[in-house]
Design a protein around this motif. Structure first.
Motif, PDB file in Angstrom:
ATOM      1  N   SER A  56       4.885  -9.422   7.485  1.00 25.11           N
ATOM      2  CA  SER A  56       4.289  -8.119   6.898  1.00 25.11           C
ATOM      3  C   SER A  56       3.032  -7.897   7.535  1.00 25.11           C
ATOM      4  CB  SER A  56       4.161  -8.324   5.264  1.00 25.11           C
ATOM      5  OG  SER A  56       3.069  -9.277   5.209  1.00 25.11           O
ATOM      6  N   PRO A  57       2.499  -6.672   7.661  1.00 26.66           N
ATOM      7  CA  PRO A  57       1.270  -6.396   8.120  1.00 26.66           C
ATOM      8  C   PRO A  57      -0.093  -7.340   7.615  1.00 26.66           C
ATOM      9  CG  PRO A  57       2.290  -4.228   7.462  1.00 26.66           C
ATOM     10  CD  PRO A  57       3.079  -5.524   6.865  1.00 26.66           C
ATOM     11  N   GLU A  58       0.167  -7.813   6.323  1.00 23.16           N
ATOM     12  CA  GLU A  58      -0.884  -8.412   5.696  1.00 23.16           C
ATOM     13  C   GLU A  58      -0.661  -9.962   6.109  1.00 23.16           C
ATOM     14  OE1 GLU A  58       1.247  -6.541   4.029  1.00 23.16           O
ATOM     15  OE2 GLU A  58      -0.036  -4.986   3.564  1.00 23.16           O
ATOM     16  N   GLU A  59       0.522 -10.450   6.329  1.00 29.52           N
ATOM     17  CA  GLU A  59       0.493 -11.876   6.697  1.00 29.52           C
ATOM     18  C   GLU A  59       0.077 -11.976   8.281  1.00 29.52           C
ATOM     19  OE1 GLU A  59       4.241 -12.783   4.171  1.00 29.52           O
ATOM     20  OE2 GLU A  59       4.696 -12.832   6.265  1.00 29.52           O
ATOM     21  N   ILE A  60       0.291 -10.916   8.924  1.00 28.58           N
ATOM     22  CA  ILE A  60       0.133 -10.844  10.462  1.00 28.58           C
ATOM     23  C   ILE A  60      -1.546 -10.740  10.763  1.00 28.58           C
ATOM     24  CG2 ILE A  60       0.163  -9.481  12.635  1.00 28.58           C
ATOM     25  CD1 ILE A  60       3.082  -8.551  11.843  1.00 28.58           C
ATOM     26  N   TYR A  61      -2.215  -9.907   9.998  1.00 30.13           N
ATOM     27  CA  TYR A  61      -3.576  -9.977   9.914  1.00 30.13           C
ATOM     28  C   TYR A  61      -4.157 -10.947   9.495  1.00 30.13           C
ATOM     29  CZ  TYR A  61      -8.178  -7.451   9.497  1.00 30.13           C
ATOM     30  OH  TYR A  61      -9.386  -7.270   9.705  1.00 30.13           O
ATOM     31  N   ALA A  62      -3.918 -11.635   8.256  1.00 26.37           N
ATOM     32  CA  ALA A  62      -4.519 -12.743   7.856  1.00 26.37           C
ATOM     33  C   ALA A  62      -4.235 -13.978   8.851  1.00 26.37           C
ATOM     34  CB  ALA A  62      -3.903 -13.265   6.718  1.00 26.37           C
ATOM     35  N   THR A  63      -3.033 -14.011   9.582  1.00 25.35           N
ATOM     36  CA  THR A  63      -3.056 -15.270  10.576  1.00 25.35           C
ATOM     37  C   THR A  63      -3.814 -14.982  11.537  1.00 25.35           C
ATOM     38  OG1 THR A  63      -0.754 -15.478   9.733  1.00 25.35           O
ATOM     39  CG2 THR A  63      -1.102 -16.480  11.944  1.00 25.35           C
ATOM     40  N   ILE A  64      -3.931 -14.014  12.269  1.00 20.45           N
ATOM     41  CA  ILE A  64      -4.929 -13.624  13.473  1.00 20.45           C
ATOM     42  C   ILE A  64      -6.112 -13.656  13.159  1.00 20.45           C
ATOM     43  CG2 ILE A  64      -5.460 -11.912  15.089  1.00 20.45           C
ATOM     44  CD1 ILE A  64      -2.648 -11.108  15.130  1.00 20.45           C
ATOM     45  N   GLN A  65      -6.465 -13.443  11.923  1.00 20.80           N
ATOM     46  CA  GLN A  65      -8.174 -13.501  11.414  1.00 20.80           C
ATOM     47  C   GLN A  65      -8.346 -15.022  11.465  1.00 20.80           C
ATOM     48  OE1 GLN A  65      -8.642 -11.982   7.506  1.00 20.80           O
ATOM     49  NE2 GLN A  65     -10.591 -10.757   8.425  1.00 20.80           N
ATOM     50  N   ASP A  66      -7.281 -15.814  11.210  1.00 22.50           N
ATOM     51  CA  ASP A  66      -7.470 -17.308  11.037  1.00 22.50           C
ATOM     52  C   ASP A  66      -7.800 -17.628  12.580  1.00 22.50           C
ATOM     53  OD1 ASP A  66      -7.649 -17.209   8.105  1.00 22.50           O
ATOM     54  OD2 ASP A  66      -5.461 -18.156   7.910  1.00 22.50           O
ATOM     55  N   ALA A  67      -6.766 -17.353  13.221  1.00 24.60           N
ATOM     56  CA  ALA A  67      -6.961 -17.823  14.738  1.00 24.60           C
ATOM     57  C   ALA A  67      -8.156 -17.477  15.152  1.00 24.60           C
ATOM     58  CB  ALA A  67      -5.802 -17.216  15.565  1.00 24.60           C
ATOM     59  N   ASN A  68      -8.967 -16.248  14.831  1.00 27.75           N
ATOM     60  CA  ASN A  68     -10.080 -15.808  15.633  1.00 27.75           C
ATOM     61  C   ASN A  68     -10.998 -16.903  15.152  1.00 27.75           C
ATOM     62  OD1 ASN A  68      -9.168 -13.681  16.854  1.00 27.75           O
ATOM     63  ND2 ASN A  68      -9.681 -12.123  15.440  1.00 27.75           N
ATOM     64  N   LYS A  69     -10.980 -17.222  13.838  1.00 21.87           N
ATOM     65  CA  LYS A  69     -11.970 -18.156  13.116  1.00 21.87           C
ATOM     66  C   LYS A  69     -12.141 -19.608  13.520  1.00 21.87           C
ATOM     67  CE  LYS A  69     -11.400 -16.663   9.001  1.00 21.87           C
ATOM     68  NZ  LYS A  69     -11.621 -16.526   7.584  1.00 21.87           N
ATOM     69  N   SER A  70     -10.789 -19.982  13.845  1.00 23.45           N
ATOM     70  CA  SER A  70     -10.451 -21.388  14.227  1.00 23.45           C
ATOM     71  C   SER A  70     -11.239 -22.014  15.478  1.00 23.45           C
ATOM     72  CB  SER A  70      -9.033 -21.808  14.292  1.00 23.45           C
ATOM     73  OG  SER A  70      -9.031 -22.830  15.016  1.00 23.45           O
ATOM     74  N   GLU A  71     -12.066 -22.771  15.239  1.00 23.28           N
ATOM     75  CA  GLU A  71     -13.015 -23.347  16.320  1.00 23.28           C
ATOM     76  C   GLU A  71     -12.025 -23.910  17.662  1.00 23.28           C
ATOM     77  OE1 GLU A  71     -16.850 -25.948  16.372  1.00 23.28           O
ATOM     78  OE2 GLU A  71     -16.847 -24.339  14.999  1.00 23.28           O
ATOM     79  N   ASN A  72     -10.930 -24.678  17.256  1.00 23.14           N
ATOM     80  CA  ASN A  72     -10.187 -25.137  18.136  1.00 23.14           C
ATOM     81  C   ASN A  72      -9.167 -24.271  18.748  1.00 23.14           C
ATOM     82  OD1 ASN A  72     -11.853 -27.417  18.415  1.00 23.14           O
ATOM     83  ND2 ASN A  72     -10.524 -28.528  16.870  1.00 23.14           N
ATOM     84  N   CYS A  73      -8.874 -23.199  18.297  1.00 28.35           N
ATOM     85  CA  CYS A  73      -7.782 -22.358  18.672  1.00 28.35           C
ATOM     86  C   CYS A  73      -7.919 -21.846  19.732  1.00 28.35           C
ATOM     87  CB  CYS A  73      -7.224 -21.298  17.462  1.00 28.35           C
ATOM     88  SG  CYS A  73      -6.033 -20.389  17.953  1.00 28.35           S
ATOM     89  N   ILE A  74      -7.342 -22.011  20.936  1.00 25.81           N
ATOM     90  CA  ILE A  74      -7.873 -21.551  22.352  1.00 25.81           C
ATOM     91  C   ILE A  74      -7.062 -20.150  22.660  1.00 25.81           C
ATOM     92  CG2 ILE A  74      -8.779 -23.302  23.354  1.00 25.81           C
ATOM     93  CD1 ILE A  74      -6.423 -23.706  24.819  1.00 25.81           C
ATOM     94  N   GLY A  75      -5.895 -20.021  21.756  1.00 28.77           N
ATOM     95  CA  GLY A  75      -4.864 -18.703  22.239  1.00 28.77           C
ATOM     96  C   GLY A  75      -3.875 -18.868  21.097  1.00 28.77           C
ATOM     97  N   VAL A  76      -3.077 -17.847  21.064  1.00 29.21           N
ATOM     98  CA  VAL A  76      -1.722 -17.851  20.238  1.00 29.21           C
ATOM     99  C   VAL A  76      -0.520 -17.505  21.076  1.00 29.21           C
ATOM    100  CG1 VAL A  76      -3.012 -16.929  18.286  1.00 29.21           C
ATOM    101  CG2 VAL A  76      -1.972 -15.108  19.837  1.00 29.21           C
ATOM    102  N   ILE A  77       0.558 -18.009  20.674  1.00 30.08           N
ATOM    103  CA  ILE A  77       1.844 -17.605  21.403  1.00 30.08           C
ATOM    104  C   ILE A  77       2.573 -16.906  20.202  1.00 30.08           C
ATOM    105  CG2 ILE A  77       4.161 -18.757  22.204  1.00 30.08           C
ATOM    106  CD1 ILE A  77       2.514 -21.144  23.164  1.00 30.08           C
TER     107      ILE A  77
END
Ligand code: MN
Length: 496
Positions: A56-77
């Motif tokens: 859903s749009p909400e789940e997508i937004y929340a997951t990407i928001q978390d990825a942005n915030k995560s210090e060790n996350c260098i990218g998403v697949i």
């Protein structure tokens, strides 16, 4: 230098609630299987983190928001196992601040000819689900990498590997600090550039310290610290007689050690990832830093001479990208040519500062006079670099944009001894050949300073340029001057 496994790439599978619980369970299960596989194979250098299917749009937004915030996350697949209507993705993609790789794969490699039914078809929809997803990213004009292939196919994995390494370099630049000891070499054009624009575009900052700030740190280095580093020099290199304990110039070796410790302390204290020096500003330094720059580069610091901060930063990023790979990476300069028609090539070197990571054998530690800079004879490591494929890369400031230029080259063994040459050196043949390769480089405004790498290929840098959103030009086996000039001409319009 940097363990890439401490970095994360998040694996996000897209779907929707249309299919019912059973299908969604299968989607989750298959995604976990892929993530487990990616974490088990040698080809994947970064830790892959499974994220629950987004529907859903909400789940997508929340997951990407978390990825942005995560210090060790260098990218998403991202991967659309089923169809995932892409308007759901708009708001999430709008806020994405990390590089994205769109993995256009399918769980089943083969069509199960005798059993295929509509349930199978509904589950394995990436062939069209990923097209819907691709459209929205193209519609949003987003840079990303698209990798097509089965997830166990080593060709797909190698493309993911290259993108992950580029993302690691990119991540390393965000918030990075580089220090310049002194300014640019007077009157030199190509090493200049817009440091404000670089910070906006690349995420790193560059600031100058008067060389006196460094001298102050150097003067606090103790004799015991110098003893310890000189012992390392004796262990790791073949010292010429003059530099040996009791030798006529042993004191110069100790001075070189003081400079190295001073610079390293300064870098550590200031949390700097690289530095530049300039021979025109060495007040209070006995020698131009030679062995210091060479060894600090091999520890992973970025470096370039003559105040060239763009190349210093690039050396650092490329060292991060190449972490754990065979072969070294160094600051380099196209120094002099061999124009013999049977064997045309470039001799790459610098006044002193070539990274020992590209040495083909135990380096010699030598001391020779250096006319430039007007200081005492500097200590340096002297070695040859081995044969094999390599690249030269340069970032130039075009005024309205940065351009990343890459040349594929083939390094060759020295066919003659070079008994009088007092610096580390590499011999290479540019692709597609000497005349076209050098002409294209010059037409593109490529610098004489480069980052030379045996461990990376042009693919890494293409992905890197994509992440940075800058112009990328490759001079490779297929380059013709006619085509290359058109590319330059057309890019002027594209980047207007
Ligand atoms: Mn130079």
């Amino acid at each position: 230098m940097i363990n890439l496994k401490t970095l994360e790439v998040w694996f996000i599978t897209g779907s929707q609630n249309l299919y019912g619980e059973e299908t969604l369970q299968k989607v989750a299960e298959n995604s976990k299987t892929i993530v487990t596989y990616l974490n088990e194979v040698d080809q994947i250098p970064v830790t892959v983190i499974y994220k629950p299917t987004v529907k859903s749009p909400e789940e997508i937004y929340a997951t990407i928001q978390d990825a942005n915030k995560s210090e060790n996350c260098i990218g998403v697949i991202t991967w659309m196992h089923t169809f995932s209507p892409a308007k759901m993705w708009v708001n999430g993609l709008k806020i994405l601040q990390k590089p994205l790789l769109h993995f256009h794969t399918q769980f089943n490699r083969d069509i199960p000819w005798s059993t295929i039914d509509m349930d199978f078809m509904n589950l394995n929809q990436s062939a069209h689900g990923d097209r819907e997803f691709g459209f929205i990213m193209t519609r949003m004009r987003m840079n990303r990498k698209v990798v097509v292939g089965h997830w166990q196919d080593s060709e797909s994995l190698s493309k993911i590997n290259s993108w992950m390494r580029a993302a690691a370099g990119w991540h390393d630049w965000q918030g990075a600090k580089f220090v310049r000891f002194g300014d640019n070499m007077r009157y030199v054009a190509v090493t200049e550039g817009d440091k404000v624009e670089a910070e906006l575009k690349f995420g790193y900052s560059v600031n100058t310290h008067g060389v006196g700030d460094l001298v102050e740190v150097m003067n606090k280095v103790s004799e015991e610290e110098i003893d310890a580093l000189v012992a390392v020099y004796e262990e790791e290199y073949t010292l010429v007689d003059a530099l040996q304990p009791g030798g006529a110039q042993h004191q110069s070796l100790r001075e070189a050690a003081r400079i190295e410790i001073g610079i390293e302390t300064f870098l550590v204290n200031g949390n700097f990832k690289g530095f530049t020096t300039t021979f025109e500003d060495l007040h209070g330094l006995a020698q131009l830093p030679g062995i210091a720059a060479q060894r600090l580069m091999s520890k992973g610091y970025g470096f370039a001479g003559e105040g060239d901060w763009k190349t210093a930063a690039l050396v650092r990023a490329m060292k991060v990208m190449g972490s754990g790979l065979k072969g070294g990476t160094s600051f380099m300069e196209d120094y002099t040519y061999h124009f013999n028609p049977d064997n045309r090539m470039v001799l790459g070197a610098h006044m002193l500062e070539i990274c020992e990571s590209i040495a083909d054998a135990k380096p010699n530690c030598e001391i020779h006079p250096l006319g430039i800079g007007g200081k005492a004879d500097p200590v340096r490591l002297v070695f040859n670099s081995g044969p094999g494929p390599a690249i030269n890369a340069s970032i130039v400031d075009m005024g309205n944009r940065f351009r990343l230029l890459v040349n594929d080259v083939m390094a060759v063994s020295s066919f003659n001894p070079l008994p009088k040459l007092p610096v580390a050196r590499v011999l290479w043949k540019p692709y597609p050949n000497m005349h076209t390769g050098c002409a294209a480089w010059i037409l593109a405004g490529g610098a004489h300073h480069t980052c030379y790498s045996q461990s990376l290929s042009a693919d890494h840098l293409e992905d890197f340029a994509e992440m940075a959103g800058i112009e990328y030009l490759l001079i490779g086996k297929e380059t013709s001057i006619y085509q290359f000039k058109n590319e330059l001409r057309w890019n002027e319009i594209a980047y207007k």
